[in-house]
Motif scaffolding. Structure first.
Motif, PDB file in Angstrom:
ATOM      1  N   PHE A 202       0.835  -1.190   0.000  1.00  0.00           N
ATOM      2  CA  PHE A 202       0.000   0.000   0.000  1.00  0.00           C
ATOM      3  C   PHE A 202       0.877   1.250   0.000  1.00  0.00           C
ATOM      4  O   PHE A 202       2.037   1.216   0.429  1.00  0.00           O
ATOM      5  CB  PHE A 202      -0.918  -0.001   1.224  1.00  0.00           C
ATOM      6  N   THR A 203       0.326   2.356  -0.453  1.00  0.00           N
ATOM      7  CA  THR A 203       1.106   3.591  -0.496  1.00  0.00           C
ATOM      8  C   THR A 203       1.327   4.113   0.917  1.00  0.00           C
ATOM      9  O   THR A 203       0.578   3.800   1.849  1.00  0.00           O
ATOM     10  CB  THR A 203       0.394   4.673  -1.311  1.00  0.00           C
ATOM     11  N   GLU A 204       2.361   4.947   1.070  1.00  0.00           N
ATOM     12  CA  GLU A 204       2.665   5.512   2.385  1.00  0.00           C
ATOM     13  C   GLU A 204       1.500   6.338   2.908  1.00  0.00           C
ATOM     14  O   GLU A 204       1.163   6.285   4.096  1.00  0.00           O
ATOM     15  CB  GLU A 204       3.924   6.377   2.300  1.00  0.00           C
ATOM     16  N   ALA A 205       0.861   7.084   2.023  1.00  0.00           N
ATOM     17  CA  ALA A 205      -0.278   7.909   2.436  1.00  0.00           C
ATOM     18  C   ALA A 205      -1.435   7.044   2.926  1.00  0.00           C
ATOM     19  O   ALA A 205      -2.085   7.363   3.930  1.00  0.00           O
ATOM     20  CB  ALA A 205      -0.733   8.794   1.284  1.00  0.00           C
ATOM     21  N   GLU A 206      -1.706   5.933   2.222  1.00  0.00           N
ATOM     22  CA  GLU A 206      -2.780   5.035   2.643  1.00  0.00           C
ATOM     23  C   GLU A 206      -2.463   4.422   4.010  1.00  0.00           C
ATOM     24  O   GLU A 206      -3.341   4.334   4.882  1.00  0.00           O
ATOM     25  CB  GLU A 206      -2.970   3.933   1.600  1.00  0.00           C
ATOM     26  N   ILE A 207      -1.215   4.018   4.186  1.00  0.00           N
ATOM     27  CA  ILE A 207      -0.827   3.373   5.448  1.00  0.00           C
ATOM     28  C   ILE A 207      -0.935   4.352   6.613  1.00  0.00           C
ATOM     29  O   ILE A 207      -1.488   4.030   7.672  1.00  0.00           O
ATOM     30  CB  ILE A 207       0.601   2.802   5.338  1.00  0.00           C
ATOM     31  N   LYS A 208      -0.453   5.576   6.440  1.00  0.00           N
ATOM     32  CA  LYS A 208      -0.509   6.550   7.530  1.00  0.00           C
ATOM     33  C   LYS A 208      -1.948   6.917   7.866  1.00  0.00           C
ATOM     34  O   LYS A 208      -2.298   7.098   9.045  1.00  0.00           O
ATOM     35  CB  LYS A 208       0.298   7.793   7.161  1.00  0.00           C
ATOM     36  N   ASP A 209      -2.783   7.019   6.864  1.00  0.00           N
ATOM     37  CA  ASP A 209      -4.195   7.304   7.100  1.00  0.00           C
ATOM     38  C   ASP A 209      -4.842   6.160   7.876  1.00  0.00           C
ATOM     39  O   ASP A 209      -5.630   6.387   8.807  1.00  0.00           O
ATOM     40  CB  ASP A 209      -4.903   7.507   5.762  1.00  0.00           C
ATOM     41  N   LEU A 239       6.003  -7.492   9.649  1.00  0.00           N
ATOM     42  CA  LEU A 239       4.996  -6.435   9.610  1.00  0.00           C
ATOM     43  C   LEU A 239       5.074  -5.477  10.792  1.00  0.00           C
ATOM     44  O   LEU A 239       4.089  -4.827  11.129  1.00  0.00           O
ATOM     45  CB  LEU A 239       3.585  -7.030   9.503  1.00  0.00           C
ATOM     46  N   LEU A 240       6.225  -5.368  11.418  1.00  0.00           N
ATOM     47  CA  LEU A 240       6.449  -4.307  12.399  1.00  0.00           C
ATOM     48  C   LEU A 240       7.038  -3.108  11.665  1.00  0.00           C
ATOM     49  O   LEU A 240       8.024  -3.251  10.933  1.00  0.00           O
ATOM     50  CB  LEU A 240       7.409  -4.756  13.502  1.00  0.00           C
ATOM     51  N   HIS A 241       6.453  -1.934  11.888  1.00  0.00           N
ATOM     52  CA  HIS A 241       6.930  -0.726  11.229  1.00  0.00           C
ATOM     53  C   HIS A 241       7.150   0.388  12.250  1.00  0.00           C
ATOM     54  O   HIS A 241       6.424   1.384  12.270  1.00  0.00           O
ATOM     55  CB  HIS A 241       5.948  -0.283  10.143  1.00  0.00           C
ATOM     56  N   PRO A 242       8.151   0.223  13.106  1.00  0.00           N
ATOM     57  CA  PRO A 242       8.399   1.239  14.136  1.00  0.00           C
ATOM     58  C   PRO A 242       8.770   2.595  13.553  1.00  0.00           C
ATOM     59  O   PRO A 242       8.561   3.622  14.208  1.00  0.00           O
ATOM     60  CB  PRO A 242       9.547   0.640  14.960  1.00  0.00           C
ATOM     61  N   GLU A 243       9.298   2.608  12.331  1.00  0.00           N
ATOM     62  CA  GLU A 243       9.662   3.891  11.730  1.00  0.00           C
ATOM     63  C   GLU A 243       8.424   4.756  11.503  1.00  0.00           C
ATOM     64  O   GLU A 243       8.492   5.993  11.609  1.00  0.00           O
ATOM     65  CB  GLU A 243      10.425   3.674  10.415  1.00  0.00           C
ATOM     66  N   LEU A 244       7.279   4.130  11.214  1.00  0.00           N
ATOM     67  CA  LEU A 244       6.046   4.891  11.074  1.00  0.00           C
ATOM     68  C   LEU A 244       5.553   5.381  12.431  1.00  0.00           C
ATOM     69  O   LEU A 244       5.059   6.507  12.563  1.00  0.00           O
ATOM     70  CB  LEU A 244       4.976   4.038  10.406  1.00  0.00           C
ATOM     71  N   LEU A 245       5.694   4.542  13.447  1.00  0.00           N
ATOM     72  CA  LEU A 245       5.299   4.959  14.796  1.00  0.00           C
ATOM     73  C   LEU A 245       6.175   6.122  15.275  1.00  0.00           C
ATOM     74  O   LEU A 245       5.698   7.013  15.985  1.00  0.00           O
ATOM     75  CB  LEU A 245       5.408   3.781  15.760  1.00  0.00           C
ATOM     76  N   GLU A 246       7.443   6.108  14.869  1.00  0.00           N
ATOM     77  CA  GLU A 246       8.343   7.225  15.208  1.00  0.00           C
ATOM     78  C   GLU A 246       7.812   8.548  14.670  1.00  0.00           C
ATOM     79  O   GLU A 246       7.911   9.589  15.336  1.00  0.00           O
ATOM     80  CB  GLU A 246       9.731   6.971  14.624  1.00  0.00           C
ATOM     81  N   GLU A 247       7.271   8.517  13.468  1.00  0.00           N
ATOM     82  CA  GLU A 247       6.744   9.747  12.875  1.00  0.00           C
ATOM     83  C   GLU A 247       5.554  10.271  13.666  1.00  0.00           C
ATOM     84  O   GLU A 247       5.429  11.481  13.892  1.00  0.00           O
ATOM     85  CB  GLU A 247       6.363   9.492  11.417  1.00  0.00           C
ATOM     86  N   PHE A 248       4.687   9.376  14.094  1.00  0.00           N
ATOM     87  CA  PHE A 248       3.552   9.801  14.921  1.00  0.00           C
ATOM     88  C   PHE A 248       4.049  10.335  16.261  1.00  0.00           C
ATOM     89  O   PHE A 248       3.525  11.332  16.782  1.00  0.00           O
ATOM     90  CB  PHE A 248       2.588   8.632  15.145  1.00  0.00           C
TER      91      PHE A 248
END
Length: 541
Positions: A202-209, A239-248
């Motif tokens: 999925f796109t980054e925008a879709e995942i963050k949403d 399927l762990l994505h801590p880098e996305l959690l870092e952004e939040f």
């Protein structure tokens, strides 16, 4: 010290035992006082906010001890289709037509929820032929409701580069027909590997949403902490994505505490990296995870004796990791100071997992900094309940799973073995520490409903009458403790999370009623009134 926030209530659950009447005072993100109002020190200053809550229940924030953030965020989002009901292969295909119409041709169509036991006794696994006929212009990947089997069409197989010659991964199978051709079904580690590839597409925008929507649900359900566990046994696909959690976190939008448990591998490269990198109180590494078996619904959970409705002689499932290899993984994890969590559903897998923990403990001794757990423990032997207690291994369990399909469980295991299914009562009586969660997305996220299942052994419709295997039910206090203090123990943070006491982090949930004052059958109807993290209100109904 002047309090920032004071909560006054006639019912305050401290994390253990029975509730008290009094106040909880918060200052600087921590609890400054909890106890009777008439014994409270001077707390009110010019900026103190006081909430008169009456009979609303104040308690530690819910801590989901086992879920999968990335999978849950996408599965519960508008970018995927959750199939909550289905009765056959063709029924699944028809139910997803409105969703497919929203997807551009050539885009992935991803669904979750088909469930073979719902299709009737003797139902066969689906095939790609039916998907090819209905949806030739889209790559389609459909996950089973338990998340352990993928059903794909030919276009999806082509997109992923999976052919008749693709070897089966360790602990998994690409199902083939009598001529050696792929049927479109991928079991266990084959299915989870496929699903990891698809979900990461999925796109980054879709995942963050999708993440933002899931986090809003955490707040609405009073969830202040979670354990995000590796969803496959395959390196690089957990399927762990801590880098996305870092952004939040950096944006001030991580409104819960995430405890990370990546896949355990012999080189331990990723777990070691994550241990060094993720140390924030809201985003931290806490151990490692591995699989030892599958699930009962597809007969991949590993039993000590064959399934009651065996599909072939000796049908008792299989281990996804050889016992000797699991012994080595546990030893390496514990030797390097890492707590281990092992997926074990069948009694045979539970027994093998305890063997691994016992061997490591004999070789290394007990380390108070390590908290090993077994995950799920759906069917267990009485002797292994005692071993859990003796070894200090925690039981991380999901009451919601017991209510998905009791009739299917009885057909798989027979009425004698179901007496020890989700054996909460026997475990607590033996001195086993419980931690509760949901395994989202394989069950609903609502912790209040999950507590109700453990107390009543009934679903949200009040069935079955009298409760399923009711002798294994536990009290409300015990269920809430498993969802708060127990989960804090599972991540070794019971010194700062899971109870309401002076000096603890002010992660608090307020329910709209006193659960201790309503009939057990009405627990499920409660709603969250307030969710508080670090002393700040992050949700108010």
């Amino acid at each position: 010290m002047n309090a920032d926030l004071i909560l006054k209530s006639n019912s305050i659950f401290l994390g253990k035992g029975q509730p008290i009447s009094g106040v909880v005072a918060v200052a600087g993100g921590r609890i400054a006082y909890v106890g009777p109002a008439d014994q409270a020190p001077p707390l009110i200053g010019p900026n103190t906010r006081t909430l008169e809550l009456g009979d609303q229940l104040v308690m530690p924030g819910f801590h989901d001890a086992h879920l999968h953030i990335h999978m849950a965020a996408l599965m519960f989002s508008k970018y995927m289709f959750m199939m909550l009901e289905n009765t056959s292969e063709q029924d699944c295909i028809e139910r997803m037509r409105p969703f497919v119409a929203t997807r551009p041709k050539g885009a992935w169509v991803v669904t979750c929820g088909w469930y073979l036991p719902f299709w009737g006794e003797g139902a066969a696994l689906p095939t790609r032929a039916s998907l090819d006929a209905a949806y030739p212009d889209w790559p389609v990947c459909m996950s089973s409701g338990d998340g352990h089997t993928a059903w794909l069409n030919s276009r999806a197989l082509e997109t992923l580069g999976i052919t008749d010659d693709t070897p089966d991964p360790a602990g998994g199978e690409f199902v083939r027909d009598e001529n050696g051709h792929l049927t479109g079904v991928a079991k266990e580690m084959a299915g989870t590997k496929v699903y990891a590839q698809v979900l990461n597409g999925f796109t980054e925008a879709e995942i963050k949403d999708a993440y933002a929507s899931l986090f809003a649900q955490f707040r609405e359900y009073g969830i202040t902490s979670v354990c995000d566990l590796g969803a496959t046994s395959l390196p690089g696909a957990d399927l762990l994505h801590p880098e996305l959690l870092e952004e939040f976190l950096a944006a001030g939008k991580l409104t819960f505490r995430a405890h990370l448990f990546p896949t355990m591998t012999k080189d331990m490269a990723r777990p070691k990296m994550m241990r060094e990198k993720y140390t924030h109180p809201k985003l931290c590494w806490r151990g490692v995870k591995q699989f030892l078996d599958g699930v009962s619904s597809t007969h991949t959970a590993y039993l000590s004796e064959p399934y009651t409705n065996a599909r072939y002689p000796g049908d008792r499932g299989q281990l996804t990791v050889a016992e000797a290899d699991m012994d080595e993984l546990v030893y390496l994890a514990n030797k390097n100071g890492m707590s281990m969590r092992i997926h074990t559903i069948g009694d045979g897998a539970i027994h093998a997992g305890l063997n691994a923990y016992e061997k490591a403990q004999k070789a290394l001794g007990k380390d108070p900094a390590i908290q090993n757990t077994l995950e799920h423990l759906e069917n267990i032997q009485q002797g292994d309940i005692r071993r859990l207690a003796g070894l200090g291994v925690m039981a991380s369990m999901q009451p919601a799973h017991s209510m998905i399909d009791p009739a299917g469980i009885e057909a798989d295991l027979g009425l004698e073995r179901t007496k020890l299914m989700w054996a909460f009562r026997d475990m607590l009586d033996a001195g086993v520490r419980l931690a509760f969660g949901t395994d989202v997305p394989t069950a609903a996220l609502n912790p209040i409903e999950n507590v109700s299942y453990a107390v009543t052994r009934q679903n949200t419709q009040g069935l079955p009458q009298g409760g399923w295997e009711y002798h294994q039910h536990i009290s409300l206090s015990e269920a809430l403790e498993a969802y708060t203090y127990g989960s804090a123990c599972a991540v070794r943070r019971q010194h700062e999370l899971g109870t309401l006491a002076e000096g603890m982090l002010a992660d608090i949930t307020v329910l709209d009623r006193d659960l201790f004052a309503v009939p057990a059958g009405e627990i499920k109807d409660a709603q969250v009134a307030l969710t508080i993290l670090d002393g700040e209100i992050v949700y108010q109904r």
